[in-house]
Write an enzyme that holds these catalytic residues in place. Structure first.
Site, PDB file in Angstrom:
ATOM      1  N   GLY A 216       0.829  -1.198   0.000  1.00 50.40           N
ATOM      2  CA  GLY A 216       0.000   0.000   0.000  1.00 50.40           C
ATOM      3  C   GLY A 216       0.862   1.246   0.000  1.00 50.40           C
ATOM      4  O   GLY A 216       1.953   1.262  -0.570  1.00 50.40           O
ATOM      5  N   GLU A 217       0.366   2.314   0.621  1.00 46.24           N
ATOM      6  CA  GLU A 217       1.062   3.595   0.717  1.00 46.24           C
ATOM      7  C   GLU A 217       1.153   4.322  -0.632  1.00 46.24           C
ATOM      8  O   GLU A 217       1.652   5.442  -0.691  1.00 46.24           O
ATOM      9  CB  GLU A 217       2.486   3.447   1.282  1.00 46.24           C
ATOM     10  CG  GLU A 217       2.558   2.821   2.647  1.00 46.24           C
ATOM     11  CD  GLU A 217       3.990   2.654   3.152  1.00 46.24           C
ATOM     12  OE1 GLU A 217       4.934   3.182   2.513  1.00 46.24           O
ATOM     13  OE2 GLU A 217       4.183   1.980   4.178  1.00 46.24           O
TER      14      GLU A 217
END
Length: 340
Positions: free
Chosen positions: A305-306
């Site tokens: 993610g991120e």
């Protein structure tokens, strides 16, 4: 535009009148490409990327001078069921890490030359337990959506949305299950690295959310409010905002894809300005991409993610632009193009 959004119905109305692509810019980009010292089509998907950027930047020679990474963070009520390998407190700790520049997204964004914008949404006020009630009120959902819209730099040349929120793969799975059905387990992977017991609890949470909301949801935005997270809503707002600002968007993995899918389920033209950076190792992401008709650029088994996969794909976009803008023409290079 942002001031005109005060309800979910405002968003629905605006989704019906989104700006379209600049096809004239794409036509001119094709003409420019035809003069470059290579066989037509030989750079494959790099040429596809250039045309996509041209349509949304309204440039026959697109640019990558100001990419932006937006990371949104929120906490989830369903984290109480221990569906993640980490406690909810990690969300705040990671926000501090993003701010200090210590996370993976900071390193990758640095390579791309992208600004990292971090927005934390009421981390001390998790969403509600969506197995017993909607995750948020309409007012909370609209507020988070506007936070996402407002975070987008109007001068950005590419937007890469990302997120942080313990429990948000469960929320993403619940979104997909409500949008497209199937079995709850079809949409669920190991997330942050959960064990068998946590996986079974995750399946149960998603299945119970479907039992509660499945017969009453009306569209993708309703799904977003009922089982989304504040950071997922903010990503949807950023994707929507980028469309109004005519900024191309590189989507990240499963959670970002779920945010985008709620827009798609409400208006099928809403993701024309988006490409998908990578195919996540989360199994639900592959199914999601089939439903929204998008093919990922990369397959790296990522599940962080991120916005990390989106930013890595941004490097590919930068390479595509470099070829399109920097290659010599046949005429300038003195190369015979007659047999290409």
């Amino acid at each position: 535009m942002l001031r005109s959004i005060t309800s979910m119905d405002d968003i629905r109305r605006l989704l019906k009148v989104l700006p379209g692509p600049d096809e004239e810019a794409a036509i001119q980009a094709v003409k420019h490409d035809s003069r470059l010292t290579k066989p037509r089509g030989s750079l494959g998907r790099l040429e596809e990327i250039v045309l996509w950027l041209s349509r949304w930047q309204s440039r026959d020679v697109p640019v990558m001078g100001r990419p932006q990474s937006c990371v949104f963070a929120g906490n989830h009520g369903i984290a109480c069921y221990n569906v993640s390998a980490f406690p909810a407190a990690v969300t705040r700790q990671m926000v501090e890490n993003f701010t200090r520049g210590g996370a993976a997204i900071n390193q990758l964004a640095g390579v791309l030359g992208a600004e990292v914008t971090v927005r934390a949404l009421h981390l001390d006020q998790p969403t509600q337990d969506f197995t017993i009630e909607p995750a948020m009120s309409e007012a909370s959902c609209v507020e988070a959506f506007c936070v996402g819209f407002d975070a987008v730099d109007p001068d950005a040349t590419l937007l890469c949305p990302g997120e942080m929120g313990i429990g948000n793969t469960t929320s993403a799975a619940a979104i997909c299950h409500l949008l497209w059905g199937g079995r709850a387990a079809d949409w669920i992977g190991i997330g942050t690295g959960i064990d068998k017991a946590q996986y079974e609890r995750k399946v149960d949470v998603v299945a119970r959310s479907y039992q509660l909301h499945g017969d009453v949801v009306t569209d993708g935005l309703d799904v977003l409010q009922r089982v989304g997270g504040l950071e997922i809503v903010a990503m949807a707002g950023a994707i929507f905002g980028a469309r109004w600002l005519r900024i191309p968007v590189m989507l990240d993995g499963f959670i970002c894809g779920a945010a985008a899918a709620t827009l798609f389920a409400t208006s099928r033209d809403s993701l024309m300005h988006c490409m998908v950076g990578h195919g996540s190792s989360e199994p639900g992401h592959r199914l999601l991409l089939e439903r929204i008709g998008k093919r990922p650029l990369l397959d790296l088994d990522l599940r962080l993610g991120e916005g990390t996969g989106a930013v890595i794909a941004g490097l590919i976009a930068r390479a595509a632009v470099a070829c399109h803008s920097g290659m010599a023409s046949f005429e300038d290079a003195g190369v015979d193009s007659g047999h290409l």
